[in-house]
Design a protein around this motif. Structure first.
Motif, PDB file in Angstrom:
ATOM      1  N   VAL A   1      -1.456  13.983  -4.750  1.00  0.00           N
ATOM      2  CA  VAL A   1      -2.819  13.699  -4.270  1.00  0.00           C
ATOM      3  C   VAL A   1      -3.839  13.533  -5.641  1.00  0.00           C
ATOM      4  CG1 VAL A   1      -4.758  14.896  -3.186  1.00  0.00           C
ATOM      5  CG2 VAL A   1      -2.645  14.973  -2.263  1.00  0.00           C
ATOM      6  N   ALA A   2      -3.830  14.140  -6.555  1.00  0.00           N
ATOM      7  CA  ALA A   2      -4.765  13.981  -7.706  1.00  0.00           C
ATOM      8  C   ALA A   2      -4.723  12.964  -8.217  1.00  0.00           C
ATOM      9  CB  ALA A   2      -4.512  15.364  -8.672  1.00  0.00           C
ATOM     10  N   GLU A   3      -3.216  12.319  -8.470  1.00  0.00           N
ATOM     11  CA  GLU A   3      -3.095  10.937  -9.281  1.00  0.00           C
ATOM     12  C   GLU A   3      -3.537   9.889  -8.283  1.00  0.00           C
ATOM     13  OE1 GLU A   3       1.064  11.493  -9.656  1.00  0.00           O
ATOM     14  OE2 GLU A   3       1.009  12.538 -11.577  1.00  0.00           O
ATOM     15  N   LYS A   4      -3.267  10.008  -6.901  1.00  0.00           N
ATOM     16  CA  LYS A   4      -3.847   8.942  -6.112  1.00  0.00           C
ATOM     17  C   LYS A   4      -5.344   8.834  -6.144  1.00  0.00           C
ATOM     18  CE  LYS A   4       0.064   8.157  -2.954  1.00  0.00           C
ATOM     19  NZ  LYS A   4       1.008   8.937  -3.860  1.00  0.00           N
ATOM     20  N   VAL A   5      -6.178  10.236  -6.203  1.00  0.00           N
ATOM     21  CA  VAL A   5      -7.436  10.087  -6.345  1.00  0.00           C
ATOM     22  C   VAL A   5      -8.083   9.429  -7.638  1.00  0.00           C
ATOM     23  CG1 VAL A   5      -9.462  11.556  -6.692  1.00  0.00           C
ATOM     24  CG2 VAL A   5      -7.851  12.033  -4.998  1.00  0.00           C
ATOM     25  N   ILE A   6      -7.289   9.681  -8.809  1.00  0.00           N
ATOM     26  CA  ILE A   6      -7.349   9.104 -10.041  1.00  0.00           C
ATOM     27  C   ILE A   6      -7.435   7.296 -10.001  1.00  0.00           C
ATOM     28  CG2 ILE A   6      -6.655   8.968 -12.543  1.00  0.00           C
ATOM     29  CD1 ILE A   6      -6.174  12.106 -12.222  1.00  0.00           C
TER      30      ILE A   6
ATOM     31  N   LEU B   1     -24.175  19.453  -4.002  1.00  0.00           N
ATOM     32  CA  LEU B   1     -25.027  18.334  -3.772  1.00  0.00           C
ATOM     33  C   LEU B   1     -24.016  17.020  -4.078  1.00  0.00           C
ATOM     34  CD1 LEU B   1     -28.068  19.129  -6.150  1.00  0.00           C
ATOM     35  CD2 LEU B   1     -28.104  19.225  -3.765  1.00  0.00           C
ATOM     36  N   VAL B   2     -23.704  16.437  -3.021  1.00  0.00           N
ATOM     37  CA  VAL B   2     -22.603  15.452  -2.857  1.00  0.00           C
ATOM     38  C   VAL B   2     -22.916  14.332  -3.831  1.00  0.00           C
ATOM     39  CG1 VAL B   2     -21.878  16.219  -0.662  1.00  0.00           C
ATOM     40  CG2 VAL B   2     -23.369  14.338  -0.858  1.00  0.00           C
ATOM     41  N   ASP B   3     -24.258  14.004  -4.041  1.00  0.00           N
ATOM     42  CA  ASP B   3     -24.579  12.905  -4.777  1.00  0.00           C
ATOM     43  C   ASP B   3     -24.038  12.843  -6.272  1.00  0.00           C
ATOM     44  OD1 ASP B   3     -25.597  11.444  -2.562  1.00  0.00           O
ATOM     45  OD2 ASP B   3     -27.766  12.181  -3.122  1.00  0.00           O
ATOM     46  N   ASN B   4     -23.776  14.205  -6.624  1.00  0.00           N
ATOM     47  CA  ASN B   4     -23.254  14.358  -8.149  1.00  0.00           C
ATOM     48  C   ASN B   4     -22.064  14.408  -8.344  1.00  0.00           C
ATOM     49  OD1 ASN B   4     -26.007  15.351  -8.609  1.00  0.00           O
ATOM     50  ND2 ASN B   4     -25.697  17.495  -8.507  1.00  0.00           N
ATOM     51  N   TYR B   5     -21.048  13.806  -7.234  1.00  0.00           N
ATOM     52  CA  TYR B   5     -19.752  13.899  -7.323  1.00  0.00           C
ATOM     53  C   TYR B   5     -19.184  12.529  -6.877  1.00  0.00           C
ATOM     54  CZ  TYR B   5     -20.513  18.840  -8.239  1.00  0.00           C
ATOM     55  OH  TYR B   5     -20.940  19.856  -8.912  1.00  0.00           O
ATOM     56  N   ASP B   6     -17.986  12.113  -7.491  1.00  0.00           N
ATOM     57  CA  ASP B   6     -17.366  11.007  -7.098  1.00  0.00           C
ATOM     58  C   ASP B   6     -16.108  11.318  -6.121  1.00  0.00           C
ATOM     59  OD1 ASP B   6     -18.273   8.795  -9.304  1.00  0.00           O
ATOM     60  OD2 ASP B   6     -17.851  10.574 -10.276  1.00  0.00           O
ATOM     61  N   ALA B   7     -15.698  12.261  -6.266  1.00  0.00           N
ATOM     62  CA  ALA B   7     -14.575  12.631  -5.085  1.00  0.00           C
ATOM     63  C   ALA B   7     -14.835  14.375  -4.626  1.00  0.00           C
ATOM     64  CB  ALA B   7     -13.331  12.475  -5.675  1.00  0.00           C
TER      65      ALA B   7
ATOM     66  N   GLY C   1     -19.201   6.316   0.169  1.00  0.00           N
ATOM     67  CA  GLY C   1     -18.372   5.634  -0.475  1.00  0.00           C
ATOM     68  C   GLY C   1     -17.470   6.538  -1.266  1.00  0.00           C
ATOM     69  N   LYS C   2     -17.539   7.777  -1.090  1.00  0.00           N
ATOM     70  CA  LYS C   2     -16.934   8.528  -2.260  1.00  0.00           C
ATOM     71  C   LYS C   2     -15.433   9.076  -1.706  1.00  0.00           C
ATOM     72  CE  LYS C   2     -21.315  10.326  -3.437  1.00  0.00           C
ATOM     73  NZ  LYS C   2     -21.225  10.087  -5.106  1.00  0.00           N
ATOM     74  N   VAL C   3     -14.716   9.575  -2.351  1.00  0.00           N
ATOM     75  CA  VAL C   3     -13.158   9.755  -2.299  1.00  0.00           C
ATOM     76  C   VAL C   3     -12.994  11.256  -1.745  1.00  0.00           C
ATOM     77  CG1 VAL C   3     -10.910   9.968  -3.079  1.00  0.00           C
ATOM     78  CG2 VAL C   3     -12.487   8.123  -3.982  1.00  0.00           C
ATOM     79  N   VAL C   4     -12.539  11.433  -0.532  1.00  0.00           N
ATOM     80  CA  VAL C   4     -12.007  12.594   0.106  1.00  0.00           C
ATOM     81  C   VAL C   4     -10.548  12.819   0.208  1.00  0.00           C
ATOM     82  CG1 VAL C   4     -12.139  13.825   2.526  1.00  0.00           C
ATOM     83  CG2 VAL C   4     -14.140  12.405   1.802  1.00  0.00           C
ATOM     84  N   SER C   5     -10.320  14.195  -0.410  1.00  0.00           N
ATOM     85  CA  SER C   5      -8.805  14.442  -0.363  1.00  0.00           C
ATOM     86  C   SER C   5      -8.567  16.019  -0.275  1.00  0.00           C
ATOM     87  CB  SER C   5      -8.490  13.960  -2.072  1.00  0.00           C
ATOM     88  OG  SER C   5      -9.086  14.988  -2.825  1.00  0.00           O
ATOM     89  N   ALA C   6      -7.359  16.171   0.211  1.00  0.00           N
ATOM     90  CA  ALA C   6      -6.985  17.546   0.506  1.00  0.00           C
ATOM     91  C   ALA C   6      -5.489  17.462   0.755  1.00  0.00           C
ATOM     92  CB  ALA C   6      -7.463  17.733   2.062  1.00  0.00           C
ATOM     93  N   VAL C   7      -4.952  18.867   0.595  1.00  0.00           N
ATOM     94  CA  VAL C   7      -3.269  18.943   0.434  1.00  0.00           C
ATOM     95  C   VAL C   7      -2.976  20.221   1.187  1.00  0.00           C
ATOM     96  CG1 VAL C   7      -3.442  20.287  -1.613  1.00  0.00           C
ATOM     97  CG2 VAL C   7      -1.337  18.933  -1.024  1.00  0.00           C
ATOM     98  N   CYS C   8      -1.823  19.897   1.877  1.00  0.00           N
ATOM     99  CA  CYS C   8      -1.253  20.895   2.485  1.00  0.00           C
ATOM    100  C   CYS C   8      -1.738  21.538   3.948  1.00  0.00           C
ATOM    101  CB  CYS C   8      -0.574  22.123   1.654  1.00  0.00           C
ATOM    102  SG  CYS C   8       0.464  23.394   2.103  1.00  0.00           S
TER     103      CYS C   8
END
Length: 222
Positions: free
Chosen positions: A212-217, A87-93, A123-130
């Motif tokens: 990546v995690a540090e930038k999300v934070i 449930l995406v509404d439960n998450y910030d990223a 309006g939430k953060v999307v992140s991924a690596v490699c």
């Protein structure tokens, strides 16, 4: 109230014509997980199929990887919920680690695409690596545009793939991102490199996972 991170991970343990063993790469799982945990964030792990999510166990002597394997993180990967229940509404990223595994079960998965587009549109953060940014290449936003179109992004480079898994992957991630209009950049192979473009954060390779995690934070705490 603490921030909540949705880890969206692959359910695949083989790739390519020779059935190369793979999974979600340990370093790209452990370093972000431990970084978010130290920040006091809550982390839930969802996989494409649910159940145990395979981890490609490399660099077992790395202290952060050891910490992850010794705490509840590993237990969460052994008992994931399917992404159809997220449930995406439960998450910030949302965070997508690499390893070769997501190349198999994420680029064309409509549920993956829906989660990523919904998170970004809300309006939430999307992140991924490699190799994780393979999850982004077919994601369209509600206005019909590709999520990565016009965005500064990175991901596993052609130069890195040439000496790693070129025989096993069906396409080059670098090319796929560029074809979707991404402003792709990278640095020398295996060097740490991560980019934030607004609420989209990407990293090039395993060395980039913590960045990546540090930038999300940084975005969530701003």
């Amino acid at each position: 109230m603490s921030k909540k991170i949705l880890f969206m991970v692959s359910s695949t343990n083989v790739i390519g014509p020779k059935n190369r063993r793979t999974g979600n790469l340990l370093t790209e799982v452990a370093h972000p997980y431990e970084t978010f945990k130290k920040q006091g964030y809550d982390i839930d792990v969802f996989s494409v199929k649910g159940g145990e999510a395979p981890i490609d166990m490399v660099e077992l002597d790395d202290p952060t990887n050891k910490a992850f394997l010794a705490d509840e993180g590993l237990t969460k990967f052994k008992n994931t919920t399917g992404i159809d229940k997220a449930l995406v509404d439960n998450y910030d990223a949302v965070f997508v680690p690499g390893g070769l595994a997501p190349v198999v079960d994420m680029p064309d998965n409509p549920t993956v695409q829906n989660i990523l587009s919904s998170m970004y549109d809300k309006g939430k953060v999307v992140s991924a690596v490699c190799h994780g940014p393979v999850s982004l290449i077919n994601v369209k936003l509600k206005d019909g545009s590709y999520l990565v179109d016009g965005k500064k992004v990175t991901g596993f480079s052609i130069a890195e793939e040439m000496n790693y898994a070129k025989e096993d992957v069906p396409f080059e991630l670098e090319d796929a991102l560029k074809e979707r209009g991404a402003d792709y950049s990278c640095v020398a192979p295996w060097q740490a490199y991560s980019i934030a473009d607004g609420r989209l954060v990407t990293g090039q390779n395993p060395a980039s996972a913590q960045g990546v995690a540090e930038k999300v934070i940084a975005i969530l705490e701003a």
